[in-house]
Design a protein around this motif. Structure first.
Motif, PDB file in Angstrom:
ATOM      1  N   ASN A 455     -74.751 -27.556  -6.698  1.00 53.21           N
ATOM      2  CA  ASN A 455     -75.855 -28.453  -6.355  1.00 53.21           C
ATOM      3  C   ASN A 455     -76.602 -28.000  -5.112  1.00 53.21           C
ATOM      4  OD1 ASN A 455     -75.340 -30.027  -8.548  1.00 53.21           O
ATOM      5  ND2 ASN A 455     -74.029 -31.468  -7.412  1.00 53.21           N
ATOM      6  N   LEU A 456     -75.905 -27.229  -4.292  1.00 53.16           N
ATOM      7  CA  LEU A 456     -76.545 -26.670  -3.106  1.00 53.16           C
ATOM      8  C   LEU A 456     -77.236 -25.343  -3.437  1.00 53.16           C
ATOM      9  CD1 LEU A 456     -76.920 -26.398   0.038  1.00 53.16           C
ATOM     10  CD2 LEU A 456     -74.732 -25.169   0.004  1.00 53.16           C
ATOM     11  N   TRP A 457     -76.479 -24.461  -4.034  1.00 51.64           N
ATOM     12  CA  TRP A 457     -76.977 -23.097  -4.253  1.00 51.64           C
ATOM     13  C   TRP A 457     -78.009 -22.985  -5.354  1.00 51.64           C
ATOM     14  CZ3 TRP A 457     -75.879 -18.778  -1.381  1.00 51.64           C
ATOM     15  CH2 TRP A 457     -74.885 -18.930  -0.393  1.00 51.64           C
ATOM     16  N   ASN A 458     -77.788 -23.686  -6.441  1.00 51.20           N
ATOM     17  CA  ASN A 458     -78.698 -23.507  -7.559  1.00 51.20           C
ATOM     18  C   ASN A 458     -80.151 -23.847  -7.253  1.00 51.20           C
ATOM     19  OD1 ASN A 458     -76.882 -22.313  -9.193  1.00 51.20           O
ATOM     20  ND2 ASN A 458     -76.426 -24.132 -10.432  1.00 51.20           N
ATOM     21  N   PRO A 459     -80.413 -24.978  -6.592  1.00 51.55           N
ATOM     22  CA  PRO A 459     -81.827 -25.263  -6.301  1.00 51.55           C
ATOM     23  C   PRO A 459     -82.474 -24.138  -5.494  1.00 51.55           C
ATOM     24  CG  PRO A 459     -80.501 -27.217  -5.967  1.00 51.55           C
ATOM     25  CD  PRO A 459     -79.539 -26.095  -6.207  1.00 51.55           C
ATOM     26  N   ILE A 460     -81.741 -23.594  -4.538  1.00 48.21           N
ATOM     27  CA  ILE A 460     -82.312 -22.525  -3.717  1.00 48.21           C
ATOM     28  C   ILE A 460     -82.525 -21.266  -4.560  1.00 48.21           C
ATOM     29  CG2 ILE A 460     -81.971 -21.066  -1.689  1.00 48.21           C
ATOM     30  CD1 ILE A 460     -80.160 -23.281  -0.553  1.00 48.21           C
ATOM     31  N   ARG A 461     -81.507 -20.935  -5.304  1.00 46.99           N
ATOM     32  CA  ARG A 461     -81.596 -19.748  -6.139  1.00 46.99           C
ATOM     33  C   ARG A 461     -82.746 -19.874  -7.144  1.00 46.99           C
ATOM     34  NH1 ARG A 461     -78.379 -15.565  -7.696  1.00 46.99           N
ATOM     35  NH2 ARG A 461     -76.517 -16.212  -6.582  1.00 46.99           N
ATOM     36  N   ILE A 462     -82.850 -21.034  -7.736  1.00 44.06           N
ATOM     37  CA  ILE A 462     -83.884 -21.239  -8.750  1.00 44.06           C
ATOM     38  C   ILE A 462     -85.276 -21.209  -8.122  1.00 44.06           C
ATOM     39  CG2 ILE A 462     -84.832 -22.941 -10.368  1.00 44.06           C
ATOM     40  CD1 ILE A 462     -81.770 -23.816 -10.727  1.00 44.06           C
ATOM     41  N   ALA A 463     -85.399 -21.867  -6.988  1.00 44.60           N
ATOM     42  CA  ALA A 463     -86.712 -21.933  -6.340  1.00 44.60           C
ATOM     43  C   ALA A 463     -87.198 -20.579  -5.850  1.00 44.60           C
ATOM     44  CB  ALA A 463     -86.663 -22.909  -5.170  1.00 44.60           C
ATOM     45  N   THR A 464     -86.257 -19.692  -5.559  1.00 49.05           N
ATOM     46  CA  THR A 464     -86.667 -18.391  -5.025  1.00 49.05           C
ATOM     47  C   THR A 464     -86.703 -17.295  -6.076  1.00 49.05           C
ATOM     48  OG1 THR A 464     -84.356 -18.044  -4.372  1.00 49.05           O
ATOM     49  CG2 THR A 464     -85.876 -18.815  -2.661  1.00 49.05           C
ATOM     50  N   THR A 465     -85.932 -17.459  -7.130  1.00 53.17           N
ATOM     51  CA  THR A 465     -85.816 -16.356  -8.105  1.00 53.17           C
ATOM     52  C   THR A 465     -86.054 -16.734  -9.564  1.00 53.17           C
ATOM     53  OG1 THR A 465     -83.460 -16.693  -8.547  1.00 53.17           O
ATOM     54  CG2 THR A 465     -84.040 -15.355  -6.607  1.00 53.17           C
ATOM     55  N   HIS A 466     -86.198 -18.040  -9.834  1.00 51.09           N
ATOM     56  CA  HIS A 466     -86.283 -18.490 -11.223  1.00 51.09           C
ATOM     57  C   HIS A 466     -85.034 -18.098 -12.007  1.00 51.09           C
ATOM     58  CE1 HIS A 466     -90.897 -19.232 -11.837  1.00 51.09           C
ATOM     59  NE2 HIS A 466     -90.446 -19.698 -10.663  1.00 51.09           N
ATOM     60  N   GLN A 467     -83.928 -17.984 -11.299  1.00 52.75           N
ATOM     61  CA  GLN A 467     -82.683 -17.633 -11.990  1.00 52.75           C
ATOM     62  C   GLN A 467     -81.611 -18.635 -11.624  1.00 52.75           C
ATOM     63  OE1 GLN A 467     -82.589 -12.796 -12.508  1.00 52.75           O
ATOM     64  NE2 GLN A 467     -81.752 -13.666 -10.658  1.00 52.75           N
ATOM     65  N   ILE A 468     -80.691 -18.828 -12.546  1.00 48.11           N
ATOM     66  CA  ILE A 468     -79.596 -19.740 -12.272  1.00 48.11           C
ATOM     67  C   ILE A 468     -78.334 -18.966 -11.959  1.00 48.11           C
ATOM     68  CG2 ILE A 468     -78.655 -20.042 -14.581  1.00 48.11           C
ATOM     69  CD1 ILE A 468     -78.832 -23.123 -13.931  1.00 48.11           C
ATOM     70  N   GLN A 469     -78.390 -17.679 -12.248  1.00 49.88           N
ATOM     71  CA  GLN A 469     -77.282 -16.830 -11.849  1.00 49.88           C
ATOM     72  C   GLN A 469     -77.805 -15.456 -11.520  1.00 49.88           C
ATOM     73  OE1 GLN A 469     -74.876 -16.689 -15.492  1.00 49.88           O
ATOM     74  NE2 GLN A 469     -75.545 -14.571 -15.685  1.00 49.88           N
ATOM     75  N   GLY A 470     -77.060 -14.745 -10.712  1.00 47.72           N
ATOM     76  CA  GLY A 470     -77.494 -13.411 -10.328  1.00 47.72           C
ATOM     77  C   GLY A 470     -76.658 -12.915  -9.177  1.00 47.72           C
TER      78      GLY A 470
END
Length: 498
Positions: A455-470
RNA sequence: GGCGCCAUGGUCAAGUGGUUAAGACGUCGGCUUCUCAGGCCGAAAUCGAGGGUUCGACUCCCUCUAGCGCUACCA
């Protein structure tokens, strides 16, 4: 007196270099170099109909790519040239031996048509007999036979020359890999053709003449030649020549069909060239092939050509066929890429140019940055260089589509809080921020908001990379352009968070 | 069909009469607490079958069976 070791790889230029051929070439090279012998390349192009234009060049180019070198070949002839059978034939190298056999009565001219022969074979099959050639001059004197020749010639028939097989003999040899083998002469299928109607010698004949004339001491080849060996020994003996040592290596077979690799198998990459194009390292190909049908003493798996050369021992050649395992090849190639990543890096960057992800100019001016991107993206996980394209494409060069799942993470209560905290923190960070800085920032958001995990990491990751994993997010952020990220975040905000 | 070769886990394989039957790829599980990758740890074989030989057989012999190869005026 010890005989000089001379071995040869003798491809026919009917196609590209295939894994099986490459293996034969590599082991011959290993044998020659290990024992300080000579490695010779001879082109067996007696089948004029099947030769293809670039076959020879492709074979040699790929061999060189693998790291092999040779002492004599068409391009650098030694004293036993020429090194193409077609040229040897033009120079009349084979004819005297055919004439000799003819004169000694060990061979004869045969005018039987292919239809007649086919009919004979059919009849034999029907009678449950093994197909074999039927000698047509049985009981005739030499003169009578000559008279027959004249008769056929008058009809305009073209002869082939057949070797008169001494059917009662048994041919035996001590095979370097298989041990003692013996095969009765009657098993070869009767008198066989040594010279075709077009004047070309056949394979089994030319091989003998050339191996003798070129002073080949050891013949290491595929298992599929075992049953040719008696034919060849017959010729050596008929001409009063010393017979070289033979070694028949087990075949590499297709894992799916269980059959020997065939050029016609479309379901398997089996040409060295194809691996070259995908970005496999030549050392990896050699490493993999060297371990197919041969095993070293210790437990290591990664070897260079040189290492193989030093360790080579023909007694460790396996007798059983080996299946081609592409997964293991991938692993070995991965090991080689990682072992010398700096050396492979230009090749990886070139893949990005080929895929139109970067321009040729950027490939040069931004090579340090590209190298970082490639490392951060996880180059350690790929099997061959071509894979780097999809590895880095998103998010470093393109953004993917937002999925429902991503939107859910972003628009949840936690997601909104995280986004806005991250937005202000990130904007405030200098461009020179390190991975540690980003980590610290994210940790502090975690503490302040009391939100952790996905819940912390995914929003940041998604907002910056459009990815949910990487790859690790802090490291990615270091390598990505700040302005780009800022505009990606702005767009995400406008689209989903208002 | 004939002749030849061959037979250890899904794959590559070590092993040469007495071993807990190496190691690697792949697979599966665990850990590495954002995910992926990577890394680390761990799991999985009555050595094709049946007869012998032997105090003792994966290792030697025989038979069978499976697989492969060859059976061209291809190489």
């Amino acid at each position: 007196m010890t005989e000089e070791i001379r071995v040869r790889y003798a491809p026919s230029p009917t196609g590209h270099l295939h894994i099986g051929n490459a293996r034969t070439a590599i082991f011959n090279w290993l044998f020659a170099r290990h024992y300080n012998g000579k490695f010779i390349i001879r082109i067996e192009d007696t089948d004029t109909a099947r030769n293809i234009a670039d076959g020879e060049k492709s074979q040699l180019d790929n061999l060189a790519w693998l790291g092999l070198d040779w002492d004599e070949s068409p391009a650098n002839p030694g004293e036993y040239g020429p090194y193409r059978q077609s040229e040897r034939n033009e120079q009349g190298i084979y004819q005297p031996f055919i004439d000799e056999l003819l004169a000694k009565g060990l061979a004869y001219k045969s005018y039987k048509t292919t239809e007649t022969i086919a009919a004979e074979r059919e009849a034999q099959q029907a009678a449950k007999q093994a197909p074999h050639y039927v000698y047509e001059y049985e009981g005739l004197t030499n003169d009578q036979r000559e008279a027959k020749y004249a008769e056929f010639e008058a009809q305009g028939l073209k002869p082939v020359v057949r070797f008169r097989v001494p059917e009662e003999k048994v041919y035996a040899w001590d095979d370097i890999v298989k041990g003692h083998i013996e095969i009765g002469a009657k098993e070869v299928g009767g008198d066989w053709v040594i010279q075709k109607a077009d004047g070309m010698p056949t394979y089994n004949f030319a091989v003998v003449i050339d191996d003798h004339l070129m002073k080949i001491s050891h013949v290491l080849r595929g298992d599929d030649h075992v049953s040719n060996t008696p034919k060849q020994i017959m010729i050596f003996e008929a001409l009063g020549w010393h017979v070289p040592k033979f070694g028949h290596m087990a075949l590499i077979i297709n894992g799916e069909t269980g059959k020997k690799l065939s050029k016609r198998d479309e379901n398997l990459l089996q040409f060295v060239e194809q691996y070259h194009e995908l970005g496999y390292q030549p050392q990896a190909m050699v490493n993999f092939i060297g371990l197919l049908g041969w095993s070293p003493k210790g437990e290591d798996e990664i070897f260079s050509l040189e290492a193989f050369k030093d360790m080579f021992d023909e007694k460790r050649l396996s007798k059983a066929n080996a299946k081609f395992d592409q997964k293991k090849l991938e692993w070995i190639n991965n090991q080689w890429m990682r072992r010398d990543l700096d050396h492979v890096m230009p090749q990886l960057i070139q893949e990005l140019v080929n895929a139109d992800l970067v321009s040729a100019a950027d490939a040069e001016t931004k090579k340090e940055w590209l190298a970082e991107v490639i490392k951060v993206a996880g180059v350690e996980g790929i099997s061959y260089t071509r894979e780097v394209v999809e590895l880095v494409r998103q998010p470093f060069f393109e953004l993917g589509d937002m999925t429902d799942e991503m939107v859910d993470y972003l628009t949840s209560d936690d997601g909104r809080k995280v986004f806005s905290a991250w937005e202000s923190a990130y904007t405030a960070l200098p461009e020179s921020a390190t991975a540690e800085d980003y980590m610290t920032t994210i940790r502090s958001i975690q503490n302040t908001l009391e939100i952790k995990g996905r819940n912390l990491w995914n929003p940041i990751r998604i907002a910056t990379t459009h990815q949910i994993q990487g790859p690790n997010l802090p490291e990615m952020l270091v390598v990505m352009n700040k302005q780009t990220i800022l505009s990606t975040m702005a767009a995400v905000k406008a689209m989903y968070l208002n």
